[in-house]
Design a protein around this motif. Structure first.
Motif, PDB file in Angstrom:
ATOM      1  N   THR A   1       0.823  -1.083  -0.032  1.00 37.14           N
ATOM      2  CA  THR A   1      -0.101   0.192  -0.138  1.00 37.14           C
ATOM      3  C   THR A   1       0.833   1.331   0.026  1.00 37.14           C
ATOM      4  O   THR A   1       0.528   2.233  -0.851  1.00 37.14           O
ATOM      5  CB  THR A   1      -1.101  -0.055   1.316  1.00 37.14           C
ATOM      6  OG1 THR A   1      -1.880  -1.097   0.941  1.00 37.14           O
ATOM      7  CG2 THR A   1      -1.702   1.350   1.379  1.00 37.14           C
ATOM      8  N   MET A   2       1.838   1.176   0.816  1.00 38.08           N
ATOM      9  CA  MET A   2       2.644   2.497   0.740  1.00 38.08           C
ATOM     10  C   MET A   2       3.616   2.628  -0.205  1.00 38.08           C
ATOM     11  O   MET A   2       3.753   3.783  -1.019  1.00 38.08           O
ATOM     12  CB  MET A   2       3.546   2.292   2.163  1.00 38.08           C
ATOM     13  CG  MET A   2       3.154   2.521   3.252  1.00 38.08           C
ATOM     14  SD  MET A   2       3.980   2.450   4.863  1.00 38.08           S
ATOM     15  CE  MET A   2       4.244   0.753   5.125  1.00 38.08           C
ATOM     16  N   LEU A   3       4.033   1.282  -0.933  1.00 37.84           N
ATOM     17  CA  LEU A   3       5.023   1.428  -2.210  1.00 37.84           C
ATOM     18  C   LEU A   3       4.298   2.181  -3.186  1.00 37.84           C
ATOM     19  O   LEU A   3       4.767   2.756  -4.039  1.00 37.84           O
ATOM     20  CB  LEU A   3       5.456   0.022  -2.322  1.00 37.84           C
ATOM     21  CG  LEU A   3       6.211  -0.045  -3.418  1.00 37.84           C
ATOM     22  CD1 LEU A   3       7.575   0.975  -3.453  1.00 37.84           C
ATOM     23  CD2 LEU A   3       6.763  -1.594  -4.077  1.00 37.84           C
ATOM     24  N   TYR A   4       3.013   1.499  -3.386  1.00 42.84           N
ATOM     25  CA  TYR A   4       1.984   2.286  -4.559  1.00 42.84           C
ATOM     26  C   TYR A   4       2.104   3.793  -4.506  1.00 42.84           C
ATOM     27  O   TYR A   4       2.181   4.309  -5.451  1.00 42.84           O
ATOM     28  CB  TYR A   4       0.591   1.648  -4.498  1.00 42.84           C
ATOM     29  CG  TYR A   4      -0.386   2.220  -5.419  1.00 42.84           C
ATOM     30  CD1 TYR A   4      -0.145   2.105  -6.756  1.00 42.84           C
ATOM     31  CD2 TYR A   4      -1.020   3.133  -5.004  1.00 42.84           C
ATOM     32  CE1 TYR A   4      -1.108   2.424  -7.803  1.00 42.84           C
ATOM     33  CE2 TYR A   4      -1.957   3.801  -5.987  1.00 42.84           C
ATOM     34  CZ  TYR A   4      -1.730   3.511  -7.508  1.00 42.84           C
ATOM     35  OH  TYR A   4      -2.714   4.013  -8.358  1.00 42.84           O
ATOM     36  N   ALA A   5       1.547   4.134  -3.225  1.00 42.03           N
ATOM     37  CA  ALA A   5       1.585   5.744  -2.781  1.00 42.03           C
ATOM     38  C   ALA A   5       2.981   6.282  -3.206  1.00 42.03           C
ATOM     39  O   ALA A   5       2.719   7.430  -4.104  1.00 42.03           O
ATOM     40  CB  ALA A   5       1.074   5.939  -1.368  1.00 42.03           C
ATOM     41  N   LEU A   6       3.947   5.750  -2.795  1.00 45.53           N
ATOM     42  CA  LEU A   6       5.161   6.421  -3.470  1.00 45.53           C
ATOM     43  C   LEU A   6       5.482   6.298  -4.695  1.00 45.53           C
ATOM     44  O   LEU A   6       6.003   7.327  -5.332  1.00 45.53           O
ATOM     45  CB  LEU A   6       6.265   5.742  -2.538  1.00 45.53           C
ATOM     46  CG  LEU A   6       6.491   5.434  -1.206  1.00 45.53           C
ATOM     47  CD1 LEU A   6       7.613   4.638  -0.524  1.00 45.53           C
ATOM     48  CD2 LEU A   6       7.153   7.059  -0.742  1.00 45.53           C
ATOM     49  N   GLY A   7       4.788   5.310  -5.680  1.00 42.45           N
ATOM     50  CA  GLY A   7       5.028   5.296  -6.877  1.00 42.45           C
ATOM     51  C   GLY A   7       4.300   6.065  -7.802  1.00 42.45           C
ATOM     52  O   GLY A   7       4.364   6.704  -8.980  1.00 42.45           O
ATOM     53  N   ILE A   8       3.057   6.823  -7.056  1.00 44.07           N
ATOM     54  CA  ILE A   8       2.552   7.890  -7.638  1.00 44.07           C
ATOM     55  C   ILE A   8       2.796   9.359  -7.338  1.00 44.07           C
ATOM     56  O   ILE A   8       1.981  10.279  -7.371  1.00 44.07           O
ATOM     57  CB  ILE A   8       0.919   7.576  -7.628  1.00 44.07           C
ATOM     58  CG1 ILE A   8       0.536   7.728  -6.199  1.00 44.07           C
ATOM     59  CG2 ILE A   8       0.507   6.478  -8.486  1.00 44.07           C
ATOM     60  CD1 ILE A   8      -1.198   7.654  -6.234  1.00 44.07           C
ATOM     61  N   GLY A   9       3.706   9.302  -6.236  1.00 47.75           N
ATOM     62  CA  GLY A   9       4.513  10.644  -5.875  1.00 47.75           C
ATOM     63  C   GLY A   9       4.036  11.117  -4.682  1.00 47.75           C
ATOM     64  O   GLY A   9       4.355  12.190  -4.094  1.00 47.75           O
ATOM     65  N   LEU A  10       2.996  10.438  -3.757  1.00 46.51           N
ATOM     66  CA  LEU A  10       2.620  10.798  -2.509  1.00 46.51           C
ATOM     67  C   LEU A  10       4.012  10.756  -1.708  1.00 46.51           C
ATOM     68  O   LEU A  10       5.036   9.983  -1.789  1.00 46.51           O
ATOM     69  CB  LEU A  10       1.637  10.283  -2.057  1.00 46.51           C
ATOM     70  CG  LEU A  10       0.104  10.349  -2.262  1.00 46.51           C
ATOM     71  CD1 LEU A  10      -0.711   9.222  -2.538  1.00 46.51           C
ATOM     72  CD2 LEU A  10      -0.230  11.701  -1.905  1.00 46.51           C
ATOM     73  N   GLY A  11       4.209  11.656  -0.749  1.00 42.11           N
ATOM     74  CA  GLY A  11       5.200  11.606   0.395  1.00 42.11           C
ATOM     75  C   GLY A  11       6.350  12.361  -0.179  1.00 42.11           C
ATOM     76  O   GLY A  11       7.671  12.183   0.627  1.00 42.11           O
ATOM     77  N   SER A  12       6.358  13.200  -1.225  1.00 41.65           N
ATOM     78  CA  SER A  12       7.586  13.657  -1.718  1.00 41.65           C
ATOM     79  C   SER A  12       8.050  14.916  -0.996  1.00 41.65           C
ATOM     80  O   SER A  12       9.442  15.119  -0.827  1.00 41.65           O
ATOM     81  CB  SER A  12       7.355  14.143  -3.087  1.00 41.65           C
ATOM     82  OG  SER A  12       6.366  15.389  -3.235  1.00 41.65           O
ATOM     83  N   ASP A  13       7.015  15.313  -0.174  1.00 42.10           N
ATOM     84  CA  ASP A  13       7.262  16.376   0.797  1.00 42.10           C
ATOM     85  C   ASP A  13       7.129  15.689   2.341  1.00 42.10           C
ATOM     86  O   ASP A  13       6.183  15.492   2.654  1.00 42.10           O
ATOM     87  CB  ASP A  13       6.456  17.693   0.990  1.00 42.10           C
ATOM     88  CG  ASP A  13       6.718  18.551   2.057  1.00 42.10           C
ATOM     89  OD1 ASP A  13       7.694  18.497   2.844  1.00 42.10           O
ATOM     90  OD2 ASP A  13       5.822  19.560   1.975  1.00 42.10           O
ATOM     91  N   PRO A  14       8.313  15.119   3.025  1.00 39.07           N
ATOM     92  CA  PRO A  14       7.987  14.717   4.213  1.00 39.07           C
ATOM     93  C   PRO A  14       7.474  15.516   5.529  1.00 39.07           C
ATOM     94  O   PRO A  14       6.967  14.834   6.605  1.00 39.07           O
ATOM     95  CB  PRO A  14       9.584  14.362   4.723  1.00 39.07           C
ATOM     96  CG  PRO A  14      10.402  15.488   4.078  1.00 39.07           C
ATOM     97  CD  PRO A  14       9.602  15.485   2.579  1.00 39.07           C
ATOM     98  N   MET A  15       7.224  16.766   5.302  1.00 32.67           N
ATOM     99  CA  MET A  15       6.459  17.661   6.113  1.00 32.67           C
ATOM    100  C   MET A  15       5.015  17.522   5.815  1.00 32.67           C
ATOM    101  O   MET A  15       4.116  18.386   6.660  1.00 32.67           O
ATOM    102  CB  MET A  15       7.138  18.848   6.239  1.00 32.67           C
ATOM    103  CG  MET A  15       8.665  18.844   6.747  1.00 32.67           C
ATOM    104  SD  MET A  15       8.853  18.032   8.267  1.00 32.67           S
ATOM    105  CE  MET A  15       8.067  19.166   9.443  1.00 32.67           C
ATOM    106  N   ASN A  16       4.462  17.098   4.908  1.00 28.99           N
ATOM    107  CA  ASN A  16       3.078  17.256   4.267  1.00 28.99           C
ATOM    108  C   ASN A  16       2.192  16.108   4.972  1.00 28.99           C
ATOM    109  O   ASN A  16       2.245  15.126   5.011  1.00 28.99           O
ATOM    110  CB  ASN A  16       3.123  16.817   2.903  1.00 28.99           C
ATOM    111  CG  ASN A  16       1.481  17.374   2.297  1.00 28.99           C
ATOM    112  OD1 ASN A  16       0.417  16.867   3.245  1.00 28.99           O
ATOM    113  ND2 ASN A  16       1.479  17.702   1.392  1.00 28.99           N
TER     114      ASN A  16
END
Length: 284
Positions: free
Chosen positions: A25-40
């Motif tokens: 679940t987390m890998l997919y979210a990273l794959g579409i660019g979520l989490g690029s800002d660790p403070m978001n």
């Protein structure tokens, strides 16, 4: 072997089992660019196991390969691109589950010997615990080298029409040069998205981003713009793919909201090319 019609409509796959957990679940979210800002802190729950949420479009990868396919399809997979994708949610997408998947071909359309073929498939994801439906996926594959097989040319579902007014909102989503290499770890390892030699053989100057990665980015846009990052509000999400994205480009998503219907299109900011058309999200 050319497409055999109407025999292709008999192709089915049943009883396949799949499972995923928080890592996928987390890998997919990273794959579409979520989490690029660790403070978001709004995006953090999609990439952090504490209070984890699943992006609804995760449904497109959890049972990768479940639909009927292989040599019996009679298509040249080197010349295949994704044409359309819709996911209808019967319940919120879980962050972990064991499922069964059943797939079938529901349509095959001949656009002409020099124009290719469109193959439409349906896959239903069910919870193994009680057999309840989680999601129904409907996808159209554009087989660029397989037209002229003698099937019908008309009858495919009509695309959603976006409003004829300026967009209510536009959001930019930069992609990373290695975006496809991350996204492919969620299931689609077609070398078209990773190997420069294969990409050139397929007619592209370099590897392209997965269409379903762009699909996920448009789902992310709707979550951000109109759902306050609540995935349960997304009841269906559909698009028509119109042009490829190259990793490293910026995807601009233009959105219109009319009641519980969000219409959208997406374009590459640097080249001014529309890559997603006829997008529609049903909210609830």
């Amino acid at each position: 072997m050319p497409i055999a019609y109407p025999e292709i409509l008999d192709l089915k796959s049943e009883g396949q089992t799949f499972a995923w957990g928080d890592r996928e679940t987390m890998l997919y979210a990273l794959g579409i660019g979520l989490g690029s800002d660790p403070m978001n802190e709004q995006e953090l729950p999609f990439v952090y196991e504490s209070g984890l949420k699943a992006v609804p479009s995760l449904a497109t990868v959890v049972a990768w390969g479940a639909g009927p396919g292989g040599p019996k399809m009679g298509i040249n997979y080197l010349m295949v691109v994704h044409g359309e994708q819709k996911v209808e949610f019967h319940k919120p997408m879980p962050t972990e589950a064991a499922i069964t998947a059943e797939g079938r071909i529901i349509g095959a359309y001949d656009k002409g010997a020099d124009k290719g073929a469109v193959i439409v498939s349906e896959t239903i994801l069910r919870d193994q615990k009680d057999g309840s439906k989680i999601a129904t996926l409907t996808g159209a594959t554009f087989a660029r080298g397989d037209g002229g097989f003698g099937g019908p040319s008309e009858g495919a579902p009509e695309p959603h029409k976006v409003p004829d007014r300026p967009a209510d909102l536009s959001l930019d989503f930069p992609t990373q040069p290695n975006q496809a290499l991350i996204y492919r770890l969620s299931g689609d390892r077609n070398p078209l998205h990773s190997d420069p030699r294969i990409a050139k053989a397929a007619g592209f100057p370099r590897p392209i981003l997965h269409g379903l990665c762009t699909y996920g980015i448009t789902c992310r846009a709707v979550l951000q713009a109109y759902c306050d990052f609540d995935p349960a509000r997304v009841k269906s999400h559909q698009v028509r793919f119109s042009s490829p994205v190259f990793p490293g480009e910026t995807i601009t998503v233009d959105l219109w909201k009319d009641g519980d219907v969000v219409s959208f299109e997406a374009r590459v900011k640097e080249r001014g090319v529309t890559v997603i058309r006829n997008g529609k999200t049903q909210l609830g």
